[in-house]
Scaffold this motif. Structure first.
Motif, short mmCIF file in Angstrom:
data_model
loop_
_atom_site.label_atom_id
_atom_site.label_comp_id
_atom_site.label_asym_id
_atom_site.label_seq_id
_atom_site.Cartn_x
_atom_site.Cartn_y
_atom_site.Cartn_z
N UNK A 103 0.93 -1.06 -0.05
CA UNK A 103 0.00 0.07 0.10
C UNK A 103 0.85 1.23 0.04
N UNK A 104 1.03 1.79 -1.17
CA UNK A 104 1.89 3.14 -1.32
C UNK A 104 1.20 4.29 -0.59
N UNK A 105 -0.16 4.24 -0.08
CA UNK A 105 -0.79 5.31 0.22
C UNK A 105 -1.19 5.27 1.47
N UNK A 106 -0.73 4.25 2.45
CA UNK A 106 -1.14 4.18 3.73
C UNK A 106 -0.62 5.44 4.60
N UNK A 107 -1.44 5.49 5.65
CA UNK A 107 -0.80 6.55 6.49
C UNK A 107 0.39 6.36 7.25
N UNK A 108 1.11 7.33 7.77
CA UNK A 108 2.23 7.00 8.49
C UNK A 108 2.25 6.27 9.57
N UNK A 109 1.01 6.60 10.18
CA UNK A 109 1.04 5.96 11.63
C UNK A 109 0.88 4.56 11.32
N UNK A 110 0.03 4.09 10.49
CA UNK A 110 -0.39 2.55 10.10
C UNK A 110 0.96 1.85 9.57
N UNK A 111 1.80 2.69 8.88
CA UNK A 111 2.73 2.02 8.29
C UNK A 111 3.87 1.86 9.35
N UNK A 112 4.08 2.59 10.32
CA UNK A 112 4.82 2.57 11.43
C UNK A 112 4.31 1.06 12.18
N UNK A 113 3.19 0.93 12.56
CA UNK A 113 2.74 -0.21 13.16
C UNK A 113 3.00 -1.41 12.43
N UNK A 114 2.54 -1.25 11.32
CA UNK A 114 2.85 -2.54 10.60
C UNK A 114 4.39 -2.96 10.22
N UNK A 115 5.10 -1.77 10.41
CA UNK A 115 6.79 -2.08 10.09
C UNK A 115 6.92 -2.46 8.80
N UNK A 116 6.05 -1.97 8.06
CA UNK A 116 6.48 -2.04 6.57
C UNK A 116 5.21 -1.72 5.68
N UNK A 117 5.57 -1.34 4.52
CA UNK A 117 4.35 -1.23 3.57
C UNK A 117 3.66 -2.05 2.89
N UNK A 172 1.06 5.41 -7.51
CA UNK A 172 0.85 4.25 -7.13
C UNK A 172 -0.03 4.12 -5.79
N UNK A 173 -0.98 3.08 -6.02
CA UNK A 173 -1.79 2.93 -4.72
C UNK A 173 -1.68 1.90 -4.27
N UNK A 174 -2.03 0.52 -4.80
CA UNK A 174 -1.89 -0.57 -4.22
C UNK A 174 -1.48 -1.91 -5.28
N UNK A 175 -0.77 -2.68 -4.72
CA UNK A 175 -0.14 -3.86 -5.78
C UNK A 175 -0.25 -5.22 -4.84
N UNK A 176 -0.64 -6.24 -5.55
CA UNK A 176 -0.84 -7.61 -5.05
C UNK A 176 0.56 -8.15 -5.10
#
Length: 222
Positions: A103-117, A172-176
């Motif tokens: 997910x190239x457009x996820x929020x910074x907070x969510x990416x931080x928690x996920x530890x990856x995009x 870019x938004x999302x890619x599988x």
């Protein structure tokens, strides 16, 4: 051959509950053919259930279709489970599909928690219509899409509906990146094991306490 498990209720796909049956019947209205009913169900789940990734992900209840309906909000897994439950409630076979997505457009907070995009175990629905399985992804509601500049994903009942690769600004938004297969019900323990290994901070409930509203976070990034 359509296995009975794709028509029967499950732990998270609670297609036999009065609330889901009523929601499905109301959403389908007077339509008679399964294609039209599936499209109506898709639009109802997509837009009436607000997309919200902030939940108690370490708890099984976060995956419940009925709970998402009662809360009028949920992330991709319970929203996909709700679409499948509604389809089964109307006699349309349904199952859950899962994939890892970048997910190239996820929020910074969510990416931080996920530890990856790369977000693991992203969910969508698969409905059996006119003799074939068709993918339908009801996660992002129209209101969210319009506010952050992403085209709402459409579903016509005949063609696969997955996330558009670009937003309205051609970013870019999302890619599988990995197909995890399809299931009759949410494989919660397998999902939880993956998150514990790769994204343990997603399971930290204090993370949700610090979160702003998801739509505001995404708007800040966009």
């Amino acid at each position: 051959m359509i296995y009975r498990e794709y028509l029967e209720p499950g732990q998270f796909v609670e297609s036999d509950t009065p609330e889901i049956i009523a929601f499905a019947q109301q959403a389908a209205g007077q339509t008679q053919d399964n294609i039209s009913r599936a499209v109506s169900l898709y639009e109802a789940v997509r837009d009436r259930i607000t997309y919200d990734p902030y939940d108690r992900l370490g708890h099984a209840e976060s995956c419940s279709a009925k709970r998402a309906l009662m809360r009028n909000r949920g992330y991709c897994i319970p929203k996909a489970a709700l679409l499948v439950a509604c389809a089964r409630a109307l006699g349309i076979p349904g199952r859950l599909g899962f994939a890892d997505v970048r997910n190239h457009l996820a929020s910074p907070h969510l990416i931080e928690a996920n530890e990856d995009d790369v977000f693991r175990w992203h969910a969508y629905a698969e409905l059996h219509l006119e003799g074939k399985w068709v993918k339908a992804t009801p996660a992002f509601d129209m209101s969210l899409c319009n506010r952050v500049g992403i085209e709402p994903l459409q579903f016509d009942g005949r063609n696969d509906s997955i996330f558009h690769p670009y937003d309205r600004r051609n970013r870019k938004h999302m890619e599988y990146v990995l197909d995890r297969g399809h299931f009759a019900d949410v494989p919660f323990e397998a999902i939880l094991a993956t998150w514990r290994t790769h994204s343990p901070r997603l399971l930290d409930e204090s993370y949700y306490c610090r979160a702003k509203s998801f739509i505001e976070e995404v708007r800040l990034r966009s």
